[in-house]
Design an enzyme around this catalytic site. Structure first.
Site, PDB file in Angstrom:
ATOM      1  N   ASN A  37       0.866  -1.181   0.000  1.00 60.19           N
ATOM      2  CA  ASN A  37       0.000   0.000   0.000  1.00 60.19           C
ATOM      3  C   ASN A  37       0.902   1.231   0.000  1.00 60.19           C
ATOM      4  O   ASN A  37       1.483   1.584   1.018  1.00 60.19           O
ATOM      5  CB  ASN A  37      -0.881  -0.049   1.261  1.00 60.19           C
ATOM      6  CG  ASN A  37      -1.695   1.220   1.463  1.00 60.19           C
ATOM      7  OD1 ASN A  37      -1.772   2.071   0.572  1.00 60.19           O
ATOM      8  ND2 ASN A  37      -2.309   1.354   2.633  1.00 60.19           N
ATOM      9  N   TRP A  38       0.992   1.865  -1.159  1.00 60.61           N
ATOM     10  CA  TRP A  38       1.915   3.005  -1.287  1.00 60.61           C
ATOM     11  C   TRP A  38       1.364   4.274  -0.644  1.00 60.61           C
ATOM     12  O   TRP A  38       2.066   5.265  -0.528  1.00 60.61           O
ATOM     13  CB  TRP A  38       2.221   3.266  -2.770  1.00 60.61           C
ATOM     14  CG  TRP A  38       2.979   2.155  -3.437  1.00 60.61           C
ATOM     15  CD1 TRP A  38       3.296   0.921  -2.924  1.00 60.61           C
ATOM     16  CD2 TRP A  38       3.525   2.180  -4.772  1.00 60.61           C
ATOM     17  NE1 TRP A  38       3.991   0.186  -3.840  1.00 60.61           N
ATOM     18  CE2 TRP A  38       4.153   0.928  -4.984  1.00 60.61           C
ATOM     19  CE3 TRP A  38       3.538   3.126  -5.796  1.00 60.61           C
ATOM     20  CZ2 TRP A  38       4.791   0.616  -6.194  1.00 60.61           C
ATOM     21  CZ3 TRP A  38       4.171   2.807  -6.989  1.00 60.61           C
ATOM     22  CH2 TRP A  38       4.799   1.567  -7.178  1.00 60.61           C
ATOM     23  N   LYS A  39       0.105   4.245  -0.291  1.00 59.00           N
ATOM     24  CA  LYS A  39      -0.558   5.422   0.302  1.00 59.00           C
ATOM     25  C   LYS A  39      -0.371   6.654  -0.590  1.00 59.00           C
ATOM     26  O   LYS A  39      -0.255   6.507  -1.804  1.00 59.00           O
ATOM     27  CB  LYS A  39      -0.052   5.658   1.732  1.00 59.00           C
ATOM     28  CG  LYS A  39      -0.167   4.378   2.572  1.00 59.00           C
ATOM     29  CD  LYS A  39      -0.017   4.613   4.041  1.00 59.00           C
ATOM     30  CE  LYS A  39      -0.169   3.285   4.776  1.00 59.00           C
ATOM     31  NZ  LYS A  39      -0.061   3.414   6.211  1.00 59.00           N
ATOM     32  N   HIS A  73      -9.551   1.255   5.068  1.00 57.87           N
ATOM     33  CA  HIS A  73      -8.269   1.447   5.764  1.00 57.87           C
ATOM     34  C   HIS A  73      -8.487   2.387   6.945  1.00 57.87           C
ATOM     35  O   HIS A  73      -9.297   3.322   6.855  1.00 57.87           O
ATOM     36  CB  HIS A  73      -7.225   2.021   4.798  1.00 57.87           C
ATOM     37  CG  HIS A  73      -5.846   1.994   5.357  1.00 57.87           C
ATOM     38  ND1 HIS A  73      -5.415   2.923   6.272  1.00 57.87           N
ATOM     39  CD2 HIS A  73      -4.822   1.130   5.183  1.00 57.87           C
ATOM     40  CE1 HIS A  73      -4.162   2.630   6.618  1.00 57.87           C
ATOM     41  NE2 HIS A  73      -3.780   1.550   5.970  1.00 57.87           N
ATOM     42  N   GLU A 104      -6.878   4.794   7.988  1.00 54.76           N
ATOM     43  CA  GLU A 104      -6.665   6.216   7.674  1.00 54.76           C
ATOM     44  C   GLU A 104      -7.911   6.802   7.009  1.00 54.76           C
ATOM     45  O   GLU A 104      -8.219   7.982   7.185  1.00 54.76           O
ATOM     46  CB  GLU A 104      -5.419   6.359   6.776  1.00 54.76           C
ATOM     47  CG  GLU A 104      -4.146   6.145   7.588  1.00 54.76           C
ATOM     48  CD  GLU A 104      -2.969   5.566   6.813  1.00 54.76           C
ATOM     49  OE1 GLU A 104      -2.991   5.579   5.569  1.00 54.76           O
ATOM     50  OE2 GLU A 104      -2.019   5.088   7.459  1.00 54.76           O
ATOM     51  N   GLU A 136      -5.389  -4.935  10.750  1.00 49.98           N
ATOM     52  CA  GLU A 136      -4.379  -3.902  10.972  1.00 49.98           C
ATOM     53  C   GLU A 136      -4.685  -3.145  12.261  1.00 49.98           C
ATOM     54  O   GLU A 136      -5.485  -2.203  12.259  1.00 49.98           O
ATOM     55  CB  GLU A 136      -4.388  -2.908   9.804  1.00 49.98           C
ATOM     56  CG  GLU A 136      -4.071  -3.524   8.472  1.00 49.98           C
ATOM     57  CD  GLU A 136      -3.495  -2.482   7.510  1.00 49.98           C
ATOM     58  OE1 GLU A 136      -2.370  -2.701   7.042  1.00 49.98           O
ATOM     59  OE2 GLU A 136      -4.150  -1.464   7.265  1.00 49.98           O
ATOM     60  N   GLY A 142       2.339   2.406  10.739  1.00 52.14           N
ATOM     61  CA  GLY A 142       3.265   3.518  10.562  1.00 52.14           C
ATOM     62  C   GLY A 142       3.978   3.947  11.824  1.00 52.14           C
ATOM     63  O   GLY A 142       4.581   5.025  11.877  1.00 52.14           O
ATOM     64  N   SER A 147       3.373  -1.894  10.344  1.00 50.82           N
ATOM     65  CA  SER A 147       4.831  -1.893  10.552  1.00 50.82           C
ATOM     66  C   SER A 147       5.499  -3.216  10.193  1.00 50.82           C
ATOM     67  O   SER A 147       6.433  -3.656  10.858  1.00 50.82           O
ATOM     68  CB  SER A 147       5.165  -1.497  11.993  1.00 50.82           C
ATOM     69  OG  SER A 147       4.726  -0.171  12.240  1.00 50.82           O
ATOM     70  N   GLY A 158       2.842  -1.087   4.268  1.00 51.36           N
ATOM     71  CA  GLY A 158       2.832   0.335   3.923  1.00 51.36           C
ATOM     72  C   GLY A 158       4.235   0.823   3.622  1.00 51.36           C
ATOM     73  O   GLY A 158       4.783   0.594   2.540  1.00 51.36           O
ATOM     74  N   GLY A 159       4.843   1.479   4.596  1.00 51.80           N
ATOM     75  CA  GLY A 159       6.159   2.096   4.439  1.00 51.80           C
ATOM     76  C   GLY A 159       7.196   1.230   3.724  1.00 51.80           C
ATOM     77  O   GLY A 159       7.893   1.699   2.813  1.00 51.80           O
TER      78      GLY A 159
HETATM   79  P1  PGA Z   1       2.775   0.458   7.611  1.00 45.21           P
HETATM   80  O1  PGA Z   1       1.299   0.609   6.998  1.00 45.21           O
HETATM   81  O2  PGA Z   1       3.336  -0.843   7.060  1.00 45.21           O
HETATM   82  O3  PGA Z   1       3.521   1.661   7.123  1.00 45.21           O
HETATM   83  O4  PGA Z   1       2.631   0.391   9.076  1.00 45.21           O
HETATM   84  C1  PGA Z   1       0.476  -0.495   6.828  1.00 45.21           C
HETATM   85  C2  PGA Z   1      -0.850  -0.060   6.270  1.00 45.21           C
HETATM   86  O5  PGA Z   1      -1.317   1.015   6.626  1.00 45.21           O
HETATM   87  O6  PGA Z   1      -1.465  -0.771   5.455  1.00 45.21           O
END
Ligand code: PGA
Length: 253
Positions: A9-11, A94, A96, A164, A170, A210, A231-232
């Site tokens: 997930n590149w966000k 998600h 977010e 999640e 994050g 993470s 994500g990251g």
């Molecule tokens: P993260 O994000 O790996 O940066 O913690 C995961 C996600 O939000 O899907």
């Protein structure tokens, strides 16, 4: 046997040029890893170009969000029909989106229904917040999110769930393999009760929060965890590749 999946997930990261660069950096090697579904989810604006870059490879494409209406006067929104033409997966609900864009259980339910209707595979995200976790309410929260997201949905064909925990996203503070495995086991049990045992056994449930090349093995060794939403670490070609490779190796054992 459930085929593991690693989804990146590149966000809200990468310009079109940067997305092209990132795909070019990992495409060739990513394509050679088997025994695991590899999905990348770039921002909307890069979907079309990335789709061309991965054509003919085993890499699959996903979007990060969508609106639930098929078309019409919804300025700025992207519809399921538009996505179905471009990609196979779509991340829905998600944390977010829930937190910053006020997505409620009802909205998420509409989105899951709309995605399934056009043949998109939703990656439905659920997870508890820190205070809920501390109060011992994890089970209650994920069960509630699950039942509202899946209301009025009879067939889970194509659906993927990502557990999640919000406190792990994050933050560099991942859940432990055991914590994630326990909650995912519980999610599977809830699905088994709501649908049936076979559906629950076939459903892929990922962990997210993470995930790095360093802690991947801890998660992939757990029997209930079918992969990761990353994500990251998915923005670094080498690290994403390492996560995918480790998953393939561990699951092949
Ligand atoms: P993260 O994000 O790996 O940066 O913690 C995961 C996600 O939000 O899907």
């Amino acid at each position: 046997m459930r085929l593991p999946m690693i989804a990146g997930n590149w966000k809200m990261n990468t310009t079109v040029g940067e997305a092209v660069e990132l795909v070019n950096e990992m495409r060739k090697e990513l394509d050679t890893v088997d025994g695991v579904d590899k999905v990348i989810c770039p921002p909307f604006v890069s979907l079309a170009v990335v789709r061309e870059l991965i054509k003919g490879s085993s890499i699959m494409l996903g979007a990060q969000n969508m609106y639930f209406e098929e078309k019409g006067a919804y300025t700025g929104e992207i519809s399921p029909v538009m996505l179905a033409d471009l990609c196979e997966f779509v991340i829905i609900g998600h944390s977010e989106r829930r937190q910053y864009f006020n997505e409620t259980g009802e909205i998420i339910n509409k989105k899951v229904q709309a995605a399934l209707k056009v043949g998109l595979k939703p990656i439905l995200c659920i997870g508890e917040r820190l205070e809920e976790n501390k109060a011992g309410r994890t089970k209650e929260v994920v069960t509630k999110q699950l039942s509202s997201a899946l209301a009025k949905i009879d067939s889970l064909n194509g659906l993927i769930i990502a557990y999640e925990p919000v406190w792990a996203i994050g933050t560099g503070r991942a859940a432990t393999g055991k914590q994630a495995n326990d909650t995912i086991g519980l999610i599977r049990q809830t699905i088994s009760q709501k649908y049936d045992k076979k559906i629950a056994q076939n459903l892929r449930i990922l962990y997210g929060g993470s995930v790095t090349a360093e802690n991947t093995a801890e998660f992939m060794q757990q029997p209930e965890i079918d992969g990761a939403l990353v994500g990251g670490a998915s923005l670094k070609a080498n690290e994403f590749l390492s996560i995918v490779r480790q998953t393939s190796e561990i699951r092949a054992r």
